[in-house]
Design a protein around this motif. Structure first.
Motif, PDB file in Angstrom:
ATOM      1  N   TYR A  98      19.656  33.220  26.228  1.00 21.39           N
ATOM      2  CA  TYR A  98      19.524  34.566  25.660  1.00 21.39           C
ATOM      3  C   TYR A  98      18.670  35.363  26.649  1.00 21.39           C
ATOM      4  O   TYR A  98      17.464  35.134  26.776  1.00 21.39           O
ATOM      5  N   SER A 116      26.809  37.954  31.561  1.00 24.16           N
ATOM      6  CA  SER A 116      27.636  38.111  30.377  1.00 24.16           C
ATOM      7  C   SER A 116      29.002  37.455  30.552  1.00 24.16           C
ATOM      8  O   SER A 116      29.496  36.757  29.661  1.00 24.16           O
ATOM      9  N   LYS A 121      24.209  35.191  26.506  1.00 26.20           N
ATOM     10  CA  LYS A 121      23.989  36.335  25.616  1.00 26.20           C
ATOM     11  C   LYS A 121      23.027  37.293  26.306  1.00 26.20           C
ATOM     12  O   LYS A 121      21.913  36.911  26.667  1.00 26.20           O
ATOM     13  N   VAL A 123      21.111  41.185  26.551  1.00 29.34           N
ATOM     14  CA  VAL A 123      20.685  42.404  25.879  1.00 29.34           C
ATOM     15  C   VAL A 123      19.976  43.296  26.902  1.00 29.34           C
ATOM     16  O   VAL A 123      19.140  42.821  27.678  1.00 29.34           O
ATOM     17  N   LYS A 133      21.445  51.907  26.312  1.00 28.96           N
ATOM     18  CA  LYS A 133      22.584  51.842  25.390  1.00 28.96           C
ATOM     19  C   LYS A 133      23.895  52.111  26.120  1.00 28.96           C
ATOM     20  O   LYS A 133      24.897  51.421  25.907  1.00 28.96           O
ATOM     21  N   ALA A 136      24.784  49.079  28.211  1.00 31.80           N
ATOM     22  CA  ALA A 136      25.160  47.967  27.330  1.00 31.80           C
ATOM     23  C   ALA A 136      26.558  48.164  26.754  1.00 31.80           C
ATOM     24  O   ALA A 136      27.361  47.226  26.723  1.00 31.80           O
ATOM     25  N   GLN A 137      26.859  49.358  26.331  1.00 34.82           N
ATOM     26  CA  GLN A 137      28.175  49.626  25.746  1.00 34.82           C
ATOM     27  C   GLN A 137      29.283  49.499  26.783  1.00 34.82           C
ATOM     28  O   GLN A 137      30.384  49.028  26.471  1.00 34.82           O
ATOM     29  N   GLU A 142      24.612  43.605  24.088  1.00 29.16           N
ATOM     30  CA  GLU A 142      23.639  44.201  23.174  1.00 29.16           C
ATOM     31  C   GLU A 142      22.669  45.135  23.909  1.00 29.16           C
ATOM     32  O   GLU A 142      22.544  45.087  25.130  1.00 29.16           O
ATOM     33  N   TRP A 143      21.982  45.959  23.157  1.00 29.87           N
ATOM     34  CA  TRP A 143      20.894  46.769  23.699  1.00 29.87           C
ATOM     35  C   TRP A 143      19.818  46.859  22.613  1.00 29.87           C
ATOM     36  O   TRP A 143      20.087  46.628  21.436  1.00 29.87           O
ATOM     37  N   GLY A 144      18.589  47.158  23.034  1.00 33.31           N
ATOM     38  CA  GLY A 144      17.533  47.235  22.045  1.00 33.31           C
ATOM     39  C   GLY A 144      16.257  47.836  22.596  1.00 33.31           C
ATOM     40  O   GLY A 144      16.125  48.078  23.798  1.00 33.31           O
TER      41      GLY A 144
END
Length: 345
Positions: A98, A116, A121, A123, A133, A136-137, A142-144
């Motif tokens: 991760y 990826s 996984k 982020v 974001k 990530a998209q 994921e993004w956070g």
């Protein structure tokens, strides 16, 4: 004739269309076999990149091409592309990690994409959440928010400029899980890794990295320098296995050994190429000549490399200024240039 095209030309073009379709069908068949090979490599823990095998493939295909009357240089270029695509198809993760990546620039994108694709996984995070974001998209990962990401990932990679590193470490390292790993990807280690070490909590491990490739190439088969600074055997072994299984060549070094080597292969290289370009432009102006129509095939590649360096001049300048061995490297270059000038006089 059809619309001004001679019938015999139209027929030959149709023949070409048929052959091209057959070529693509054969390439697709090759890629299916590559997928089978990937499963075998995954089963036995065999690295994606096999330098000796690829060299053998290129040599044999060049010979086969010559037997068919095809120029070996053309065959080499074609199969380099095929092998590059094959490596990309073979990516796999021996054990899934991760991974949090702080940053949204070119290197952050390249690392996020390759990890990826291998099945890890991933982020994305950063100070600008909109940019994080967006990246990530585009990669379907994921993004956070930075603090949230730091608190849950196993491995946090900081893909930010050296001047921003310490503040980010100071903010996020205390939030990281016990036994998790922190990495930076800075091009110079002296004066940076020691400061990061001072900011790390006891329970966070640290392995500095330097990917020896730019953000605009497929990195599989390229080298990553790994510098263990605060790590038990687990993360050294885990990280090395993860990188090798994905097709990277891994070199382990100390910070000082790294900077010395980069003074030779990076500092000197950049300095020589930028000096060459400035000298060319000044001499061409002085002689009132346009040299662009006189460059060889190999020199065109050199000019492409120089063009890329010029577009990254701030990064190049930072490396030249931060590497403690850079000044001596440039002095050596100038001394040898003067000696050669005397020899050629």
């Amino acid at each position: 004739m059809t619309q001004g095209v001679p019938e015999e030309l139209r027929i030959k073009r149709k023949e070409l269309d048929k052959v091209d379709r057959e070529l693509l069908s054969l390439i697709a068949k090759r890629m299916k076999i590559v997928k089978d090979i990937t499963e075998i490599k995954r089963k036995y823990g065999i690295p994606v990149f096999d330098k000796a095998r690829e060299e053998q493939v290129l040599k044999t295909r060049e010979i086969w091409g010559l037997e068919e009357g095809i120029d070996w240089r053309f065959v080499e270029e074609v199969f380099k592309l095929i092998l590059q695509q094959s490596r990309s198809q073979q990516l796999y993760a021996k054990s899934k990690l991760y991974i949090g990546i702080y940053g949204y620039g070119g290197m952050a994108r390249t690392l996020a994409e390759v990890f990826s694709r291998a099945g890890h996984k991933v982020v994305i995070t950063g100070r600008n959440l909109e940019k994080a974001k967006e990246l990530a998209q585009s990669l379907k990962v994921e993004w956070g928010e930075p603090k949230e990401v730091a608190s849950k990932v196993e491995w946090l990679i900081l893909a930010v400029p050296p001047d921003a590193l310490i503040d980010v470490v100071r903010e996020l390292a205390p939030l990281m899980r016990s036994g998790s790993l922190l990495s930076d990807i800075s091009s110079v280690k002296s004066g940076i890794v020691d400061k990061i070490l001072k900011e790390l909590p006891e329970y966070v491990e640290y392995i500095s990295l330097h990917p020896l490739f730019g953000p605009d190439i497929d990195p599989i088969g390229e080298t990553i320098v790994m510098i263990p600074l605060k790590s038990y055997d687990y993360w050294v072994r885990e990280l090395s296995q993860a990188l090798v299984s994905m097709g990277f060549e891994v070199v382990t070094a100390s910070p000082d050994e790294h900077d010395k080597a980069m003074a030779v292969t990076q500092v000197l290289h950049h300095f020589a190429l930028l000096t060459l370009k400035r000298s060319m432009d000044e001499l061409a102006k002085e002689l009132d000549v346009n040299y662009e129509g006189y460059v060889t095939y190999s020199f065109k590649k050199t000019l492409d490399t120089i063009k890329r360096l010029e577009s990254l001049f701030d990064v190049v300048k930072e490396i030249q200024q931060r590497n403690p061995y850079a000044k001596n490297a440039r002095r050596k270059f100038i001394e040898n240039a003067e000696q050669l000038n005397e020899e050629f006089a």
